[in-house]
Write a protein that holds these residues in place. Sequence first.
Motif, short mmCIF file in Angstrom:
data_model
loop_
_atom_site.label_atom_id
_atom_site.label_comp_id
_atom_site.label_asym_id
_atom_site.label_seq_id
_atom_site.Cartn_x
_atom_site.Cartn_y
_atom_site.Cartn_z
N SER A 140 0.83 -1.39 -0.30
CA SER A 140 0.09 -0.04 0.18
C SER A 140 0.57 0.96 -0.35
O SER A 140 1.57 1.75 0.82
CB SER A 140 -0.08 -0.06 1.03
N GLY A 141 0.33 2.21 -0.74
CA GLY A 141 1.03 3.73 -1.02
C GLY A 141 -0.12 4.48 -1.06
O GLY A 141 -0.95 4.91 -0.90
N SER A 142 -0.08 4.94 -2.57
CA SER A 142 -0.57 6.22 -3.28
C SER A 142 -1.89 4.84 -3.71
O SER A 142 -3.07 5.74 -3.08
CB SER A 142 -0.14 6.74 -3.99
N GLY A 143 -1.26 3.78 -4.04
CA GLY A 143 -2.37 3.03 -3.90
C GLY A 143 -2.14 1.58 -3.78
O GLY A 143 -1.29 2.04 -2.81
N LEU A 144 -3.31 0.55 -4.23
CA LEU A 144 -2.65 -0.97 -3.82
C LEU A 144 -1.17 -1.52 -5.42
O LEU A 144 -2.83 -2.20 -6.27
CB LEU A 144 -3.62 -1.68 -3.31
N GLY A 197 -3.46 4.79 1.30
CA GLY A 197 -3.05 6.21 1.68
C GLY A 197 -4.32 7.10 1.84
O GLY A 197 -4.40 7.45 2.52
N PRO A 198 -5.25 7.18 0.15
CA PRO A 198 -6.54 7.78 -0.12
C PRO A 198 -7.45 6.84 1.33
O PRO A 198 -8.43 7.13 1.57
CB PRO A 198 -6.74 7.63 -1.09
N LEU A 218 -7.76 15.02 8.83
CA LEU A 218 -6.84 13.93 8.83
C LEU A 218 -5.97 13.82 7.74
O LEU A 218 -6.81 13.09 6.69
CB LEU A 218 -7.01 13.42 10.27
N GLN A 219 -4.91 13.98 7.24
CA GLN A 219 -4.75 12.77 6.26
C GLN A 219 -3.98 11.25 7.05
O GLN A 219 -3.46 11.79 7.83
CB GLN A 219 -3.27 13.67 5.62
N ALA A 220 -3.25 10.83 6.21
CA ALA A 220 -3.07 8.92 6.17
C ALA A 220 -1.50 9.65 7.42
O ALA A 220 -2.01 8.29 8.41
CB ALA A 220 -2.37 8.19 4.77
#
Length: 631
Positions: A140-144, A197-198, A218-220
């Motif tokens: 996981s990051g900006s997507g999977l 993250g989103p 809040l952000q991730a």
Amino acid sequence: MASTFDSPRLIADIGGTFARFALELAPGRFEHLSSLRCADHPDFHAAVSHYLQSLPAGLHPRHAGVAIANPVEGDRVRMTNYHWQFSIEEMRQRLGLDTLLVVNDFTALAMALPRLSGNEVRQIGGGQAHKHSVIGLLGSGSGLGVSGLIPAGEGWVALGTEGGHTSFSPRDEREIALLRHAWQQFEHVSFERLLSGPGLELIYRAMAERAGQTPEPLQAPEITQRALDHSDALCAETLELFCAMLGTAAANLAVTLGALGGIYIGGGIVPRLGEYFERSRFRQRFEDKGRFSSYLAAIPTYVITAEHATFIGASAILQAQLRQLESGGEGAILEQIRRARGQLSPAELRVAEHVLAHARAVLNDPIAEIARAAQVSQPTVIRFCRSLGCEGLSDFKLRLASGLTGTMPVTHTQVTQDDSMVELGSKVLSNTASAILQVRSALNREMIDRAVGLLLGANRIEFYAVGHYGVVAQDAQFKFLRFGVPSNCYTDPRLQSLAAEVLGERDVAVIISAGGKLPELLAVAEKARERGAKVVAITASQSPLSRKADATLIVDHVEDVATHLPMVSRILHLLVIDILAVGMAMRRNPEAPLAGLAREALEEASEPPRPRGAASAAPGVSLSRMTSHSR
């Protein structure tokens, strides 16, 4: 040579938020690391140029390997989770690089896994990895990202997948509430919508809605930190749910791939969770698979802790690509062009030289631009494509793109005296599979249709082959006789010459020859054409025989018949015969369901063959009597 590091290599990992760069000065030695915010640069070129300008004088790289969070197919790259897009060939030229290889970031990360040491991964839970077994990867990051590795001989094949977009399936009431919340924003809720993250931010808002609370903006990273600090119960519930659902996604991947080699977790989120992830419900949910719980309990799961894992994988793929370039093997279609240069007309040769020099540019160029650059007419470009067995320019570009994407193909693996019987068997099967895939990539729909059409209109079909390929002709005769079509097989040169003399205008001669250069078979083709018969050739591209045929099915596989019997090439020729047989069966009885033809076949077996042109319809043909490929 390039593969010996005659200059630094640029290695990059491009995500939706950050673009990370390094120079590889020697194998595995990454220096001048830099992480740039994508939002600070208008496009990919600006970010790379900014990094290159920051380097000390004299360190400009010639070769670059870029891992990017996006599918990579052909020359045009358009990022899924960011607005950057570019042409690989145009970017190579603008950056002054000899080589620019762009691959999916999780394909690169997957290729790093066999190169990681024990202290660069951390096992979560139990299980024992099986050696030389399939490995799964997600993160996981900006997507999977989702990928995998399949063992192939002494190497690996990396899977380029978009498995993160599989549909999310809730496991309890809380996850049902999460899905309902997500449906308010998205028609399709994939695992990537949540395990990213989103996705962390979406889960946080959904849990606040369920609890009747007003969520903070809040952000991730803030959600994660508050959960780890135990300072916010809602954030703690969010992270706990995230890890549990990741366990389900990992289990789905494990059973889908049969990943007995283990499941690895990478990306920008989980490796930063440290010991929290070990205590989370990840492993519990991974093993919670009903009847398959014991199957999953035996599969180990690991978190990748290596700092530069994606760099390592991108470097490995770049190294393999450079090695192929040095040996002239960067793609089957390019190698085919090199072999064909001696048989091309002067105008077609100019097209060939242009493609070899500007392969990536050709992928995006229209036919008018290709013709202008090669200084030929547009019909010459089409003739060039068809001389390679392609249907036209579009088909040629598809095959060219498949050889330039940077994926790791199945390759031939040498059998050695030290191999065990199991290793020997695996290598022989892998080599055969590799050759079949190469022939599949060269299949031409137009030629297959033309060959099947000629066979359907034949009064008589005669098969010609010599030497080791005689068994292929015999197999073909057996198959086509079962159609009720008069068929003969000739493997003796004297009989072949006599048989060709009595061919008629509605007859078809199928000539089977690996090299397509034997004088006796060329004489058969010439005599058949003189007699008005049609010629179907199963042979190598650009061979003399291919130029004498009305339809040519290409099988390019080189075996040294002076030192051993041809094995793989005979299998390939047999498969082409099966393609013709199945095609003819389908065309003769297109209305009959394939599974229901067996009864008709039994009835036909007791009937005499019917001549072509009779008033009654052609007999139905059971594919089950012909070949098992339709089952």
